[in-house]
Structure formats: C-alpha cells, structure tokens
Motif scaffolding. Structure first.
Motif, PDB file in Angstrom:
ATOM      1  N   SER A 294       0.828  -1.206   0.000  1.00 54.11           N
ATOM      2  CA  SER A 294       0.000   0.000   0.000  1.00 54.11           C
ATOM      3  C   SER A 294       0.859   1.251   0.000  1.00 54.11           C
ATOM      4  CB  SER A 294      -0.924   0.006   1.227  1.00 54.11           C
ATOM      5  OG  SER A 294      -1.807  -1.082   1.196  1.00 54.11           O
TER       6      SER A 294
ATOM      7  N   LEU B 225       1.102   4.048  -2.940  1.00 49.92           N
ATOM      8  CA  LEU B 225       0.838   5.459  -2.670  1.00 49.92           C
ATOM      9  C   LEU B 225       2.017   6.337  -3.083  1.00 49.92           C
ATOM     10  CD1 LEU B 225      -0.922   5.068   0.789  1.00 49.92           C
ATOM     11  CD2 LEU B 225      -1.958   5.997  -1.279  1.00 49.92           C
TER      12      LEU B 225
ATOM     13  N   ARG C  99       1.744   6.631  -6.813  1.00 50.78           N
ATOM     14  CA  ARG C  99       0.630   7.526  -7.144  1.00 50.78           C
ATOM     15  C   ARG C  99       1.023   8.979  -6.898  1.00 50.78           C
ATOM     16  NH1 ARG C  99      -3.760   9.409  -3.742  1.00 50.78           N
ATOM     17  NH2 ARG C  99      -5.570  10.028  -5.001  1.00 50.78           N
ATOM     18  N   GLU C 100       1.730   9.211  -5.803  1.00 48.05           N
ATOM     19  CA  GLU C 100       2.183  10.569  -5.493  1.00 48.05           C
ATOM     20  C   GLU C 100       3.157  11.083  -6.553  1.00 48.05           C
ATOM     21  OE1 GLU C 100       2.674  14.095  -3.244  1.00 48.05           O
ATOM     22  OE2 GLU C 100       1.223  12.475  -3.022  1.00 48.05           O
TER      23      GLU C 100
ATOM     24  N   SER D 277      -5.583  11.268  -0.186  1.00 45.30           N
ATOM     25  CA  SER D 277      -5.764   9.821  -0.374  1.00 45.30           C
ATOM     26  C   SER D 277      -7.108   9.321   0.123  1.00 45.30           C
ATOM     27  CB  SER D 277      -4.636   9.063   0.347  1.00 45.30           C
ATOM     28  OG  SER D 277      -3.374   9.427  -0.151  1.00 45.30           O
TER      29      SER D 277
ATOM     30  N   LEU E   5      -8.825   6.258  -1.490  1.00 45.14           N
ATOM     31  CA  LEU E   5      -8.149   4.975  -1.277  1.00 45.14           C
ATOM     32  C   LEU E   5      -8.305   4.472   0.146  1.00 45.14           C
ATOM     33  CD1 LEU E   5      -4.832   5.630  -3.238  1.00 45.14           C
ATOM     34  CD2 LEU E   5      -6.865   4.421  -4.017  1.00 45.14           C
TER      35      LEU E   5
ATOM     36  N   ALA F 117      -0.929   6.456   4.138  1.00 43.23           N
ATOM     37  CA  ALA F 117      -1.022   7.716   3.393  1.00 43.23           C
ATOM     38  C   ALA F 117       0.066   8.690   3.841  1.00 43.23           C
ATOM     39  CB  ALA F 117      -2.402   8.329   3.581  1.00 43.23           C
TER      40      ALA F 117
ATOM     41  N   ARG G 143       3.667   9.874   1.469  1.00 43.15           N
ATOM     42  CA  ARG G 143       4.071  11.261   1.183  1.00 43.15           C
ATOM     43  C   ARG G 143       5.415  11.586   1.841  1.00 43.15           C
ATOM     44  NH1 ARG G 143      -0.421  15.740   0.173  1.00 43.15           N
ATOM     45  NH2 ARG G 143      -0.431  15.139  -2.014  1.00 43.15           N
TER      46      ARG G 143
END
Length: 275
Positions: free
Chosen positions: A29, A33, A36-37, A108, A111, A122, A126
């Motif tokens: 996960s 993330l 995705r970031e 997020s 998600l 999350a 980041r």
C-alpha cells in the motif's frame, strides 16, 4: 458422557501468521501510494522533477543577486549561493514535508475506503517520496554550486545529515498533527498559513542567528528551524560553532507532535473520513 459425533472447535490462526500476512499488504500500500504521489505531483506537468530543482535554484539566485549588490561577502564563506542554499534547502525539506503530510488524508481519501490502506500508509507514502525528492534536489544543488563556484567549504557529512534528518522529522511531526487539525477543523488551515508566513524571514535563512540583537535573539531560539539551519551551516563551515543549536529541542518537538498527531488520528480518522 461420550464425545463421539462431536467435532473439535476450529482453531484460530497463529498470531505470527496473521501479522505476517498483514505486513505485506501494508508495504504494498505504501509503495502504491508513493507511485501515485509521483504520478500526480511530478507527472502531470511538463518537466515534472525539473521544476522541483528549478524552484529552489531560482530562490537562491534571487537572494544571491539581491544581497551581493550591496554586500561584499556573505555572513559565512565567500559564496552567496552556498550560504543561502545552506539555509533554504533544510527549510524547504521541512516546509514541503509538513504541507504534503498535512493534506495526506484529503489527498488519499478515496483509497482509504479500502481496508488494506490506512491513514499511516497515506502519511508514510508522502513522507518517503518527499524525503527522497528533497535529498536528491539538495545533492544536485549543493554539487552544482561547488562545481561552478569557489566556495571554500569543508563538508562534515554527519552534521549535514543530522540537519536533514531533523528537518524531515519536524516536517513529519508537525505535518501529522496539522493533518488532524486541518481535516477536523478546515478553517485552521487558513489560520496556519497566516501564522507561518513569516517563517522564511525568522528562521535564519538570510542571516546568522548570532547577528540578531537581544532580546529578539532569545525569542528566535524557540524556532526549531533556527537550530536546523545552524546545524546545516556547521556542516559546511568548520569555523562556525552554532553552539546555540540543540538537536534535543528539535527532536522533542518533532516526536511529541508526531505522537500526539497519531493518537488523535487513530481516535478520529474514521469520523473524519466519513464526513
């Protein structure tokens, strides 16, 4: 009484197996993330990561040109870009991490409806990408200045990494607690922006802490960024003592903020996400 015909009760899985199964989805996960970031923060605009490098370079050049017009030498060393880079880059490490982590839940939120994705994932996504990006950008800028200019600096990597680590932890700690505050009380984000506007001017980026007269010097001591920037400059200028800098003070603020922020998010994150 006879026990024939009775099946033994089902056995629950061993705790080690359950924890082992859950660790891998958590790692996946966080990795998802992070990717995705990267795509959303740096993949949407042309240049992407190039702008992450050009923005601090532009700020350093503007400060260098402005102050070199009426000063013969910077407060430390002989290179204006190096002096301002040692102040600006740790400041940006903190400020951008704090801002990114503070908006982690809102960013997020779709998600977080999945049970395998938690608010900690999350925040970590980041944080990891932000630290990696800022370290890479700082390496390029510091290396470029040393290649293009005579700086006469002596690198002390222990203090340099200490400064970046403290800046990252402070960004994580204050980012986590403001993540709760901003999502719970949306108006607080505007108030935070107003209160922290002067941070660039009161963190020792364009001057040395020792040059500030009393009693203002004692007030500035409570700004943790002054300590972080002092440690960074100690890592480049061996004649600079920065004996006012207290890593313990910065670490205390970072860890207390992080612990309090995680406790509050653990207690209220479900309520926040269901709004």
């Amino acid at each position: 009484m006879s026990t024939e015909g009775f099946a033994p009760p089902p056995q629950s899985p061993a705790p080690a197996t359950v924890s082992g199964r859950r660790s891998f989805p958590g790692a996946r996960s966080v990795a998802a993330l992070v990717l995705r970031e990267m795509a959303t923060s740096y993949g949407r605009s042309p240049g992407g990561y190039i702008w992450a490098i050009l923005e601090p370079i532009g700020g350093i050049l503007m400060l260098s040109l402005a102050f070199s017009a009426f000063l013969r030498n910077p407060s430390l060393g002989i290179s204006f870009p190096m002096f301002y880079a040692t102040g600006m880059l740790p400041f940006l490490m903190y400020s951008e991490l704090q801002g990114k982590i503070a908006s982690a839940l809102n960013f997020s939120k779709p998600l977080l409806a999945y049970p395998t994705v938690t608010f900690v994932d999350a925040i970590l996504g980041r944080f990891i990408l932000g630290v990696m990006t800022k370290l890479l950008v700082s390496y390029i800028i510091f290396g470029g200045i040393m290649l293009l200019e005579e700086t006469r600096v002596t690198l002390d990597f222990l203090h340099i990494f200490e400064s970046f680590a403290l800046a990252a932890l402070l960004g994580l700690g204050l980012g986590t607690i403001t993540c709760f505050v901003f999502t719970r009380f949306p108006m607080a984000q505007q108030a935070w922006g107003i209160v922290t506007k002067p941070l660039f001017l009161v963190s020792g980026i364009i001057y040395l802490y020792e040059t500030i007269p009393h009693p203002y010097q004692s007030y500035l001591w409570y700004n943790p960024l002054v300590h972080i920037i002092g440690i960074m400059r100690k890592g480049f200028y061996p004649t600079y003592d920065a004996n006012f800098a207290s890593p313990v003070y910065v670490l205390s603020i970072a860890l207390i903020s992080l612990a309090l922020g995680l406790l509050l998010l653990q207690r209220y994150h479900a309520e926040i996400l269901n709004r």
